[in-house]
Design a protein around this motif. Sequence first.
Motif, PDB file in Angstrom:
ATOM      1  N   HIS A 172      -3.172  -3.827  14.261  1.00 14.54           N
ATOM      2  CA  HIS A 172      -4.423  -3.926  13.500  1.00 14.54           C
ATOM      3  C   HIS A 172      -5.416  -4.851  14.194  1.00 14.54           C
ATOM      4  N   ALA A 201      -4.849   4.012   9.225  1.00 13.14           N
ATOM      5  CA  ALA A 201      -3.540   4.682   9.241  1.00 13.14           C
ATOM      6  C   ALA A 201      -2.952   4.697  10.649  1.00 13.14           C
ATOM      7  N   VAL A 214       7.459  -0.551   2.941  1.00 12.45           N
ATOM      8  CA  VAL A 214       6.061  -0.291   2.624  1.00 12.45           C
ATOM      9  C   VAL A 214       5.240  -1.409   3.253  1.00 12.45           C
ATOM     10  N   LEU A 215       4.180  -1.041   3.977  1.00  7.72           N
ATOM     11  CA  LEU A 215       3.306  -2.067   4.561  1.00  7.72           C
ATOM     12  C   LEU A 215       2.431  -2.664   3.464  1.00  7.72           C
ATOM     13  N   ALA A 257       4.879   1.035  11.923  1.00  8.30           N
ATOM     14  CA  ALA A 257       6.048   1.745  11.393  1.00  8.30           C
ATOM     15  C   ALA A 257       6.835   2.416  12.514  1.00  8.30           C
ATOM     16  N   LEU A 314       4.985  10.062  10.508  1.00 11.00           N
ATOM     17  CA  LEU A 314       4.291   9.367  11.596  1.00 11.00           C
ATOM     18  C   LEU A 314       3.760  10.317  12.664  1.00 11.00           C
ATOM     19  N   ASP A 336      -1.325   1.389  11.087  1.00 10.37           N
ATOM     20  CA  ASP A 336      -0.147   1.350  10.199  1.00 10.37           C
ATOM     21  C   ASP A 336       1.003   2.123  10.845  1.00 10.37           C
ATOM     22  N   ARG A 337       0.664   3.291  11.386  1.00  9.56           N
ATOM     23  CA  ARG A 337       1.706   4.113  12.007  1.00  9.56           C
ATOM     24  C   ARG A 337       2.317   3.431  13.221  1.00  9.56           C
ATOM     25  N   ARG A 393      -4.459  -6.496   8.460  1.00 10.08           N
ATOM     26  CA  ARG A 393      -4.931  -5.194   7.934  1.00 10.08           C
ATOM     27  C   ARG A 393      -6.357  -5.336   7.412  1.00 10.08           C
ATOM     28  N   ASP A 397       0.880  -1.174   0.000  1.00  4.15           N
ATOM     29  CA  ASP A 397       0.000   0.000   0.000  1.00  4.15           C
ATOM     30  C   ASP A 397       0.917   1.223   0.000  1.00  4.15           C
ATOM     31  N   THR A 400       1.637   3.855   2.737  1.00  5.46           N
ATOM     32  CA  THR A 400       2.274   3.542   4.023  1.00  5.46           C
ATOM     33  C   THR A 400       3.799   3.579   3.960  1.00  5.46           C
ATOM     34  N   ARG A 401       4.339   4.027   2.853  1.00  5.41           N
ATOM     35  CA  ARG A 401       5.805   3.960   2.691  1.00  5.41           C
ATOM     36  C   ARG A 401       6.518   4.836   3.714  1.00  5.41           C
TER      37      ARG A 401
END
Length: 437
Positions: A337, A191, A87-88, A198, A166, A194-195, A104, A68, A71-72
């Motif tokens: 998630h 997000a 990247v996720l 990361a 982030l 995701d954060r 996810r 995705d 999410t890089r």
Amino acid sequence: VSDTDLVALVCCDLGAIVRGRSLPASRLEEAIRSGVGWVPANHALTPLGPVAEPNPFGPTGDLRLLPDPATRVRVPARGETPVLDFVLCDIVETDGSPWECCPRRFLRDTLHELEAALDVHVRASFEHEFQLPLDSSPALPFSLEAQRRAEPFATEAMAALAQAGLAPERIFPEYAAHQFEIPLQPTEGLASADRAVAFREVVREIARRDGIRASFTPLRDATEAGNGVHIHLNLLDGAGRTMLYDAARPASLSEFGGQFAAGVLLHARALSALSAPSPVSAARLAPHRWSAGSVCLAQRNREALLRIPPLVSVGGEDPALQLHLEYRGADASANPHLALGAVIRAGLDGVRARLSAPPILDGDPSKLEGIEAERFGVGALPDSLEEAMQALAEDHVARSWLGPLLYDAYVSVKRAEIAATADLDAGELSRLYADVY
Ligand code: GLU
Ligand code: MG
């Protein structure tokens, strides 16, 4: 991008370990279309190394890690250390359809359901604590001295997190030795998780560059405070207005918010299996550690599983925009998630069942007994991972959120972890997990 730079396509697995495959960054465009290969049994790997046996996957099957691009994350090269670029990914079938065990996907489906059923949208943020394993004797908790001794790490970490998109809010030394906390700004539900994934990798990278390993382990040493992950949750309607604030009600928590909170408390013990799922997690959640000693709802009280943080009026801030729920029962051994998705599912269950709002506790929950404890719904969280898994097994509603294959895979990983650590004493267990998370 230099010819030799790599980009990693990764996912966060059931034990919250980030795994994946790297390729030359110049080939990323191609991989965004069709992904890279992945194997179902990777989701049966335990955080201790070996694959869980038995597991529902075995040697068969093929999947794709589909990046995705939103999410890089990049942490620029420094000296000899090349760029960290990842990247996720969603885990999908080879035809691109979602794989039923992708975490996810679990969160995305949960958010869709909340939106479709109630037109409610999640804004969330994760607040992490972690420790730097420094040999020097620690400076005093929360002291400026502690902050300065951690330089240049503190400044570098904040800069790298900001540059990676982030949105770190602040950094400060916490109570335990060489412990720090960095909360992130709230953002849309997917997000935010995701954060969280990361975030841990960027913090670990910056520490690694300084020659140390940042540890997010839930409890490094039973004599000190643990490393929590607190999930802050706000719920908004389709027009972006708060669903949680109602000045006329106790603690200004709306009826909707009360129902949601009641659902989280109702499923709290099963939720633990997804939000605090390591063999060292339960010890952090014992009373009087200012983590989440009791299953209850409280305001300005750090012993409660669910807390309503204070509403700030100084400086003309609007309380309606601030009111949110803080779930204090998570740690970094949880896949963000799965943890966030499960908390939302629990809340949604409370809304659907129109549960009545839990009373808001002011004092120390461990001091309440009998009827009083019952009135506040005060109860204990599981004492061990085994007990948490048992609670999940018995909570048929919570189990059903995952679906049969994801549930079986999750149980196989956690069972294997319980078996592998059964003979360790508390010290050995803490040391082992300090190196894993
Ligand atoms: N260290 C505590 C925990 O384990 C949290 C302390 C705080 O930030 O309130 O969750
Ligand atoms: Mg803290």
